[in-house]
Scaffold this motif. Structure first.
Motif, short mmCIF file in Angstrom:
data_model
loop_
_atom_site.label_atom_id
_atom_site.label_comp_id
_atom_site.label_asym_id
_atom_site.label_seq_id
_atom_site.Cartn_x
_atom_site.Cartn_y
_atom_site.Cartn_z
N ILE A 125 -9.63 7.54 -9.85
CA ILE A 125 -8.70 8.14 -8.91
C ILE A 125 -7.27 8.09 -9.44
CG2 ILE A 125 -7.69 7.88 -6.60
CD1 ILE A 125 -10.45 6.97 -5.63
N ASN A 126 -6.93 6.99 -10.12
CA ASN A 126 -5.55 6.91 -10.63
C ASN A 126 -5.29 7.99 -11.68
OD1 ASN A 126 -7.09 5.90 -12.72
ND2 ASN A 126 -6.08 3.91 -12.80
N GLN B 221 0.81 -1.22 0.00
CA GLN B 221 0.00 0.00 0.00
C GLN B 221 0.85 1.28 0.00
OE1 GLN B 221 -3.24 -0.22 -0.49
NE2 GLN B 221 -3.00 -2.45 -0.46
N TRP C 288 -14.06 8.63 -8.33
CA TRP C 288 -14.74 9.69 -7.60
C TRP C 288 -15.95 10.12 -8.42
CZ3 TRP C 288 -13.96 15.33 -8.67
CH2 TRP C 288 -14.70 16.13 -7.77
N ASP D 208 -4.47 0.10 -3.03
CA ASP D 208 -5.92 0.28 -2.97
C ASP D 208 -6.33 1.74 -3.10
OD1 ASP D 208 -6.25 -2.44 -2.69
OD2 ASP D 208 -6.38 -2.40 -0.50
N TRP D 209 -5.47 2.65 -2.60
CA TRP D 209 -5.84 4.06 -2.63
C TRP D 209 -5.78 4.65 -4.05
CZ3 TRP D 209 -1.71 7.05 -4.23
CH2 TRP D 209 -0.41 6.52 -4.02
N LEU D 210 -5.23 3.89 -5.02
CA LEU D 210 -5.23 4.34 -6.40
C LEU D 210 -6.39 3.75 -7.20
CD1 LEU D 210 -1.51 4.37 -7.64
CD2 LEU D 210 -3.10 6.30 -7.53
#
Length: 304
Positions: free
Chosen positions: A154-155, A72, A144, A138-140
């Motif tokens: 998001i990426n 991550q 939105w 996961d944060w990519l």
């Protein structure tokens, strides 16, 4: 189809164009520094992008295998490594043979084309002929949704932010740093720069390496929107040269404007026709404009 749905589709296509714009701009920035500032036609520029893309994949693979908890968090470190590896490869290439070919554009073109073929074979031997993709954090992932029916990945937003940071960094470095002063002095008058004690050969090597490093960052951005293979970089080299030529070879502002125009034209056209026809339409538009303005959109003003 309602007007609202058509508007949302148009916005999403436009944002897809912004993702392509980000990769083309990063590629074009590196070329603008090497080609625009130094006059070197680097046909291996796409392979330096591939170095960055494979660096992301390597970090992803190593993280999954040996440090699952780092999956991550590896991506920002991998971007820095992508720049460093491509920078080192560019430094080595300039030292090995490109420094012997300045003011010989045809020889430089052939030599860097041969370098690109050699690098592609190294990629095949090291990573295999099949395309690979890294495991993104996961944060990519995800999107939105600012409005119903409108999903922005998001990426893509991350890639745009990365491109903004790199572009601003290059502009600030060229106009505020000691390296930028030396580059501008060398471009303006190499003989006078040597006479004042500047090591223009060292400036050339550093400039070439920085341009290759930025291509490595472009490769890192590319991994968020596509898979990586030995010839991935060569697919973008023509578009990158179009960006630099269309914008004006020595103009970084022109690089930004032309990358945006080419990416948006191609992305929106692909919604109404096939990808090949969209490329043909984009190329025809560029050729038409260059016939009317051969020096590009933003020609540099120099004394003759």
């Amino acid at each position: 189809m309602t007007l609202s749905e058509m508007l949302n589709i148009g916005l999403m296509q436009g944002f897809a164009g912004l993702s392509l714009f980000s990769v083309l701009l990063l590629m074009g920035l590196g070329l603008a520094i090497i080609f625009g500032q130094m006059g070197v036609i680097n046909m291996a520029h796409g392979e330096f992008m591939t170095i960055g893309a494979y660096t992301i994949y390597l970090f992803s693979h190593l993280s999954e295998t040996y440090a699952p908890g780092f999956v991550q968090a590896y991506f920002p470190f991998a971007i820095v490594a992508a720049f460093a590896f491509a920078f080192a490869a560019g430094w080595l290439a300039e030292w090995a043979f490109i420094r012997h070919l300045y003011k010989r554009p045809l020889d430089t073109l052939l030599a860097t084309w041969g370098l690109s073929l050699g690098m592609q074979q190294i990629f095949r031997t090291t990573f295999g002929a099949k395309e690979v993709s890294p495991t993104l954090p996961d944060w990519l992932m995800g999107s939105w949704a600012p409005a119903e029916g409108l999903d922005i990945p998001i990426n893509g937003m991350f890639v745009m932010a990365l491109t903004l940071v790199v572009t601003c960094g290059v502009l600030i470095a060229l106009h505020k740093s000691r390296w930028g002063l030396r580059v501008r002095a060398t471009v303006a008058n190499r003989v006078m720069a040597n006479a004042t004690g500047m090591n223009t050969k060292k400036t050339d090597r550093l400039t070439f390496a920085i341009g290759c490093g930025i291509a490595g960052v472009a490769g890192a951005a590319f991994t968020t929107i596509g898979s990586t293979g030995p010839t991935s970089g060569s697919l973008y080299i023509v578009d990158a040269f179009l960006v630099v030529t269309f914008g004006g070879a020595a103009s970084l502002l022109g690089t930004v404007v032309s990358a945006f125009g080419i990416a948006q034209t191609q992305s929106i056209a692909e919604f109404f026709m096939t990808g090949s026809m969209a490329k043909v339409l984009t190329l025809m538009a560029i050729v038409t404009i260059l016939m009317l303005r051969p020096q590009g959109l933003f020609a540099s003003k120099v004394r003759r």
